[in-house]
Design an enzyme around this catalytic site. Structure first.
Site, PDB file in Angstrom:
ATOM      1  N   LYS A  34     -22.044  12.196 -24.291  1.00  0.00           N
ATOM      2  CA  LYS A  34     -20.884  12.214 -23.388  1.00  0.00           C
ATOM      3  C   LYS A  34     -19.602  12.148 -24.211  1.00  0.00           C
ATOM      4  O   LYS A  34     -19.619  11.755 -25.360  1.00  0.00           O
ATOM      5  CB  LYS A  34     -20.938  11.014 -22.445  1.00  0.00           C
ATOM      6  CG  LYS A  34     -21.951  11.162 -21.315  1.00  0.00           C
ATOM      7  CD  LYS A  34     -21.723  10.050 -20.292  1.00  0.00           C
ATOM      8  CE  LYS A  34     -22.718  10.124 -19.151  1.00  0.00           C
ATOM      9  NZ  LYS A  34     -22.566   8.960 -18.246  1.00  0.00           N
TER      10      LYS A  34
ATOM     11  N   HIS B 138     -17.072  -3.222 -11.074  1.00  0.00           N
ATOM     12  CA  HIS B 138     -18.007  -3.725 -12.098  1.00  0.00           C
ATOM     13  C   HIS B 138     -17.856  -5.244 -12.240  1.00  0.00           C
ATOM     14  O   HIS B 138     -18.836  -5.977 -12.290  1.00  0.00           O
ATOM     15  CB  HIS B 138     -17.702  -3.106 -13.474  1.00  0.00           C
ATOM     16  CG  HIS B 138     -17.953  -1.633 -13.576  1.00  0.00           C
ATOM     17  ND1 HIS B 138     -17.061  -0.770 -14.157  1.00  0.00           N
ATOM     18  CD2 HIS B 138     -19.010  -0.871 -13.201  1.00  0.00           C
ATOM     19  CE1 HIS B 138     -17.549   0.457 -14.136  1.00  0.00           C
ATOM     20  NE2 HIS B 138     -18.728   0.434 -13.553  1.00  0.00           N
TER      21      HIS B 138
ATOM     22  N   SER C 217     -15.273   4.556 -12.174  1.00  0.00           N
ATOM     23  CA  SER C 217     -14.477   4.754 -13.392  1.00  0.00           C
ATOM     24  C   SER C 217     -13.818   6.132 -13.369  1.00  0.00           C
ATOM     25  O   SER C 217     -12.681   6.301 -13.817  1.00  0.00           O
ATOM     26  CB  SER C 217     -15.371   4.634 -14.640  1.00  0.00           C
ATOM     27  OG  SER C 217     -15.891   3.339 -14.740  1.00  0.00           O
TER      28      SER C 217
ATOM     29  N   ARG D  87     -23.009   1.191  -4.230  1.00  0.00           N
ATOM     30  CA  ARG D  87     -21.768   1.281  -3.465  1.00  0.00           C
ATOM     31  C   ARG D  87     -22.008   1.877  -2.088  1.00  0.00           C
ATOM     32  O   ARG D  87     -21.492   1.411  -1.087  1.00  0.00           O
ATOM     33  CB  ARG D  87     -20.742   2.151  -4.215  1.00  0.00           C
ATOM     34  CG  ARG D  87     -20.150   1.470  -5.405  1.00  0.00           C
ATOM     35  CD  ARG D  87     -19.418   2.461  -6.267  1.00  0.00           C
ATOM     36  NE  ARG D  87     -20.318   3.522  -6.713  1.00  0.00           N
ATOM     37  CZ  ARG D  87     -20.002   4.422  -7.614  1.00  0.00           C
ATOM     38  NH1 ARG D  87     -18.810   4.454  -8.139  1.00  0.00           N
ATOM     39  NH2 ARG D  87     -20.885   5.331  -7.980  1.00  0.00           N
TER      40      ARG D  87
HETATM   41  O1  PNS Z   1     -22.473   3.452 -15.424  1.00  0.00           O
HETATM   42  P1  PNS Z   1     -23.540   4.489 -15.385  1.00  0.00           P
HETATM   43  O2  PNS Z   1     -23.115   5.705 -16.181  1.00  0.00           O
HETATM   44  O3  PNS Z   1     -23.948   4.834 -13.975  1.00  0.00           O
HETATM   45  O4  PNS Z   1     -24.836   3.852 -16.121  1.00  0.00           O
HETATM   46  C1  PNS Z   1     -26.002   4.614 -16.307  1.00  0.00           C
HETATM   47  C2  PNS Z   1     -26.978   3.894 -17.274  1.00  0.00           C
HETATM   48  C3  PNS Z   1     -26.307   3.536 -18.570  1.00  0.00           C
HETATM   49  C4  PNS Z   1     -27.507   2.639 -16.619  1.00  0.00           C
HETATM   50  C5  PNS Z   1     -28.177   4.874 -17.510  1.00  0.00           C
HETATM   51  O5  PNS Z   1     -27.687   6.131 -17.847  1.00  0.00           O
HETATM   52  C6  PNS Z   1     -29.135   4.406 -18.606  1.00  0.00           C
HETATM   53  O6  PNS Z   1     -29.808   3.420 -18.463  1.00  0.00           O
HETATM   54  N1  PNS Z   1     -29.162   5.161 -19.715  1.00  0.00           N
HETATM   55  C7  PNS Z   1     -29.989   4.857 -20.861  1.00  0.00           C
HETATM   56  C8  PNS Z   1     -31.066   5.915 -21.027  1.00  0.00           C
HETATM   57  C9  PNS Z   1     -32.299   5.590 -20.216  1.00  0.00           C
HETATM   58  O7  PNS Z   1     -32.878   4.527 -20.329  1.00  0.00           O
HETATM   59  N2  PNS Z   1     -32.747   6.554 -19.379  1.00  0.00           N
HETATM   60  C10 PNS Z   1     -33.945   6.402 -18.564  1.00  0.00           C
HETATM   61  C11 PNS Z   1     -33.659   5.894 -17.178  1.00  0.00           C
HETATM   62  S1  PNS Z   1     -33.272   7.223 -16.113  1.00  0.00           S
END
Ligand code: PNS
Length: 161
Positions: free
Chosen positions: A41, A17, A128, A90
């Site tokens: 979560k 990150h 993570s 990645r």
């Molecule tokens: O680190 P991560 O868990 O891969 O991040 C995922 C994240 C936070 C970028 C994604 O889950 C997100 O944007 N969540 C907010 C909800 C949202 O906007 N959902 C619609 C897009 S699929």
């Protein structure tokens, strides 16, 4: 001025990150690192702990701001007048879900663009979840997360370090 959002769960922030944050901050004028506050979560670290760890490890980057958000990422982007989202890729296994997320965001908010940064090869394996699994089993995480984060993770698992 170019602003971008680098969103994620950051539970906890990893060297991968941080690599994406540093490289993004060198490209855009203002980078918001946005920590998802997702009640559904059960994270290892609270949102305020994650925000505070990210602030600490980005202290030397004056154009980086750390915030938390809940709800839709595109709404958070609109509230902050940002139209660019940055995500790290990645491996090819990330691509399918990342593409779906980027396309969904563009359908529900047409002005939003997503840029993908290839993560550095040395962090291509890192997540993570991997960090948590190694730490939980008393493994060495010193190369996986920033130094200030290492003791915080062991502490969560009640491991003396
Ligand atoms: O680190 P991560 O868990 O891969 O991040 C995922 C994240 C936070 C970028 C994604 O889950 C997100 O944007 N969540 C907010 C909800 C949202 O906007 N959902 C619609 C897009 S699929």
């Amino acid at each position: 001025m170019t602003s971008a959002i680098y969103p994620g769960s950051f539970d906890p922030v990893t060297m991968g990150h941080l690599d994406v944050i540093r490289r993004s901050a060198a490209i855009v004028d203002h980078l918001i690192v946005a920590v998802l506050n997702n009640g559904a979560k059960s994270p290892l670290f609270s949102v305020s702990e994650r925000v505070s760890m990210l602030k600490d490890v980005t202290r030397d980057l004056p154009n980086v701001e750390v915030m938390s958000f809940s709800g839709l990422l595109v709404d958070f982007a609109k509230q902050n007048s940002v139209t660019l989202i940055i995500r790290g890729l990645r491996a090819v296994t990330d691509f399918e879900s990342e593409l779906a997320m980027a396309q969904t965001n563009r359908v529900i908010c047409p002005g939003i663009e997503t840029f993908f940064l290839c993560t550095s090869l040395r962090y291509a394996y890192l997540s993570s979840s991997t960090v948590k699994e190694v730490a939980q089993n008393h493994g060495d995480i010193s190369q996986l997360v920033p130094p200030s984060v290492v003791p915080k993770i062991y502490e969560k698992y009640g491991i003396k370090h």
